[in-house]
Design an enzyme around this catalytic site. Sequence first.
Site, PDB file in Angstrom:
ATOM      1  NE  ARG A 106     -10.700  29.484  31.999  1.00  0.00           N
ATOM      2  CZ  ARG A 106      -9.583  30.212  32.148  1.00  0.00           C
ATOM      3  NH1 ARG A 106      -8.506  29.669  32.723  1.00  0.00           N
ATOM      4  NH2 ARG A 106      -9.542  31.472  31.768  1.00  0.00           N
ATOM      5  CG  HIS A 243      -6.822  36.895  35.858  1.00  0.00           C
ATOM      6  ND1 HIS A 243      -6.898  35.595  35.433  1.00  0.00           N
ATOM      7  CD2 HIS A 243      -7.010  36.857  37.194  1.00  0.00           C
ATOM      8  CE1 HIS A 243      -7.118  34.800  36.476  1.00  0.00           C
ATOM      9  NE2 HIS A 243      -7.196  35.556  37.557  1.00  0.00           N
TER      10      HIS A 243
END
Length: 267
Positions: A106, A243
């Site tokens: 990201r 995650h």
Amino acid sequence: MNRSSAARTLVVLASTALLAGLTSTVSAQADPEPKAPEDFVVLSDVDPTILHDIRYRTAYNFIGEPIDGYRQPLCILTEDAANALVEAQEIFLEQGYSLKVYDCYRPQRAVDQFVAWAQDLDDQRMKEDFYPRVDKSRLFADGYIAERSGHSRGSTVDLTLVELPAAEQRPYVPGEPLTDCAAPRDERFPDNSIDMGTGYDCFDTLSHTLDPRIQGEQRANRLLLRETLEAVGFVNYEHEWWHYTYQPEPYPDTYFDFPVHRRSVTP
């Protein structure tokens, strides 16, 4: 110098200044985007069987619009993390499942957009789906939003499991009615993954991997994902069942900002 020569000189000087200004502007516009280190890869090049649902490339996320820096719907990771996912995928395929990635590397610019959005308390357009029981003013204090993300280091991935053959999944239509991310699976926005008890990016304590309220098939599904990924080197973030970070990270202290695009990993 006669008047005609002086005029020609002024024209030449003006043209030179204009050309210099244009060259400077073009040079500024042509500044290259940052690139990934050589050990970053596109996951689909390493294992084309892993499914992709890159949410931040779309408007279906907690902000409600495509996120800055996501130029293509790709999963980019460090080579070590990608190879570990290949190992996990081989195990899951034998059991009739496939991994599906929601987010991988990201860019920092995307994280900056998350932070700016969290500070704008008037923007509540996606609340009914992604954080129906959380006051937006508490997103920082409760740990849902931060100024730095492990994703920007390149070895963290958000993912789930899909039973094979994978069912079709319709796209989100901006403006459509929203549903609680912790509602029963049949009531949530359709996702072809197996039932994990909440949707992806659900800002709720029910998303904690071992929340005691999640039992039965939903808990078994979370444990199947966790145990298999831990066996190949990933560590789960306990507050988000989706995650995982590969350990040891090649870049534990570096937060990259190259865009999610194939050009970023092309020499």
